[in-house]
Scaffold this motif. Structure first.
Motif: not given
Length: 148
Positions: A16, A21-22, A24-25, A28-29, A131
């Motif tokens: 990332t 990163e946003p 991938w984050e 993750k949710e 992830w």
């Protein structure tokens, strides 16, 4: 008949950056998001530090419905070290992010049934380091949804 699958999660690693990163984050949710220029409203995938239209660095991360359509695809029979795996890498159009395309995989479908224009829905496949990787499945059809 070969069923399309994802690579085993332990074989997939991501890196990332502040730019990605946003995405991938959110994955993750179990949410699919796309960066949208905060100045000219152009969607851009993959995420980039600057808008390709107006060069703005300002971005809004927009949550998407998770619907997609096959723009292009390939069928890959076998993978180094995994000769029995059938992969269907796809480029998908995202209807609620006009102009944005995402590279992913179609899973849990006979690979010969995948076609340009096929309607898909997002799912998330576990990979290394906790992830989740966005992947796609064929969208449910109205005809099959009334089964007992």
């Amino acid at each position: 008949m070969a069923t399309a699958t994802a690579l085993p999660g332990e074989t997939v690693r991501i890196t990332t950056s502040p730019t990605t990163e946003p995405f991938w984050e959110a994955a993750k949710e179990r949410r699919l998001v796309a960066p949208k220029c905060a100045d000219c409203a152009t969607f851009r995938l993959p995420p980039t530090p600057y808008c390709p239209e107006c060069q703005s660095a300002r971005v809004d991360w927009t949550e998407l419905a998770g619907e997609a359509e096959v723009y292009s695809f390939a069928v890959v029979h076998g993978f180094p070290g995994l000769p029995d795996v059938t992969l269907v890498p796809v480029v998908v159009d995202l209807p609620d992010a006009p102009g944005a395309r995402l590279v992913s995989n179609v899973i849990d479908v006979d690979s010969s049934a995948v076609s340009i224009g096929m309607k898909l829905t997002v799912d998330f496949h576990p990979i290394t380091d906790g992830w989740l990787l966005p992947v796609f499945r064929p969208a449910s059809t109205e005809e099959g949804s009334n089964d007992e």
